[in-house]
Design a protein around this motif. Sequence first.
Motif, short mmCIF file in Angstrom:
data_model
loop_
_atom_site.label_atom_id
_atom_site.label_comp_id
_atom_site.label_asym_id
_atom_site.label_seq_id
_atom_site.Cartn_x
_atom_site.Cartn_y
_atom_site.Cartn_z
N ALA A 233 19.59 44.96 81.83
CA ALA A 233 18.66 43.89 81.46
C ALA A 233 18.98 43.34 80.08
O ALA A 233 18.93 42.12 79.85
CB ALA A 233 17.22 44.42 81.50
N GLY A 234 19.31 44.21 79.12
CA GLY A 234 19.61 43.76 77.77
C GLY A 234 20.87 42.91 77.71
O GLY A 234 20.88 41.85 77.06
N ILE A 235 21.92 43.35 78.39
CA ILE A 235 23.16 42.56 78.39
C ILE A 235 22.96 41.24 79.12
O ILE A 235 23.39 40.17 78.64
CB ILE A 235 24.30 43.37 79.03
N GLY A 236 22.30 41.29 80.27
CA GLY A 236 22.08 40.06 81.03
C GLY A 236 21.24 39.05 80.26
O GLY A 236 21.59 37.86 80.19
N LEU A 237 20.15 39.51 79.66
CA LEU A 237 19.30 38.59 78.90
C LEU A 237 20.01 38.09 77.65
O LEU A 237 19.87 36.92 77.27
CB LEU A 237 18.00 39.30 78.51
N GLY A 238 20.80 38.98 77.00
CA GLY A 238 21.54 38.55 75.82
C GLY A 238 22.56 37.47 76.13
O GLY A 238 22.71 36.50 75.37
N ILE A 239 23.26 37.61 77.26
CA ILE A 239 24.23 36.58 77.66
C ILE A 239 23.52 35.29 78.00
O ILE A 239 23.96 34.19 77.62
CB ILE A 239 25.07 37.08 78.85
N LEU A 240 22.40 35.40 78.72
CA LEU A 240 21.65 34.21 79.12
C LEU A 240 21.16 33.43 77.90
O LEU A 240 21.26 32.19 77.86
CB LEU A 240 20.47 34.62 80.00
N LEU A 241 20.66 34.13 76.89
CA LEU A 241 20.16 33.46 75.70
C LEU A 241 21.28 33.01 74.78
O LEU A 241 21.18 31.97 74.13
CB LEU A 241 19.22 34.41 74.94
N GLY A 242 22.36 33.79 74.72
CA GLY A 242 23.43 33.47 73.79
C GLY A 242 24.33 32.33 74.24
O GLY A 242 24.98 31.70 73.40
N MET A 243 24.37 32.03 75.53
CA MET A 243 25.24 30.97 76.02
C MET A 243 24.77 29.59 75.58
O MET A 243 25.53 28.64 75.58
CB MET A 243 25.34 31.03 77.55
#
Length: 242
Positions: free
Chosen positions: A70-80
């Motif tokens: 969840a942390g990696i997925g949300l981080g990628i989603l927000l960081g893109m």
Amino acid sequence: MRSALGSAVVVLVLLVVWEGLHLAVSNSGLPSPVATLVRLGVLLGDADFWRQAGETGRAFAAAVVLSTFAGIGLGILLGMNRTTGAVAQPILVNLYALPKVTLYPVVLLIFGLGISARIAFGIMHGMIPLTLFTMNAILNMKPVYRRSAAVMGLTPWQSSFYVVLPAILPEVITGARLGVSLCLLGVLIGEMFAARNGLGFVVMQAMERGDMPSVLAVALLLAMLALVVNAALLALDRAWRR
């Protein structure tokens, strides 16, 4: 060899300080390292203790897996998206600064007194740091990577999986090292507040009895577990950095 020697020196210094504090207090409030190790040996020979450790281990493993994905997925989603990342960062920082104990009644209301509440509490502790590490790594990544992905016509999913994630992997592992330790902390706090099993429950029972050797023995075992997991992630980090 130098790293192992340095670690051994640190451990030795800590043991000497611990023994010195025990002699200074000169009562049962702070057991000596030897007494703590003896008590730990007794606990490790108790089948019920292993059952309690297994309950903590199950909750901890589930919290680590779920918070990592969840942390990696949300981080990628927000960081893109740079604008989304800039808006989300202060919100996440403020959420992480909020004492999680204040949210425990809500967690209990939603998940009850079972293992789900402990897993949720562990995720609450471990997911946000990993999200922040992942998001900031993408925001600080070299723009040429994403530009090259766009030129090659990669979809957002392909760009995230084949370009962005490998580029930020060292930062992700660093965030995972912090997240794993915090997941363990969250699970233990959940067991201490509202549980009928687990190592956190064992610690609370020992504190109520004034059994400090058992409290320190469990704390020592958990510290060794955290060190082993952290060392494994650090070795993985060094290997993948090369």
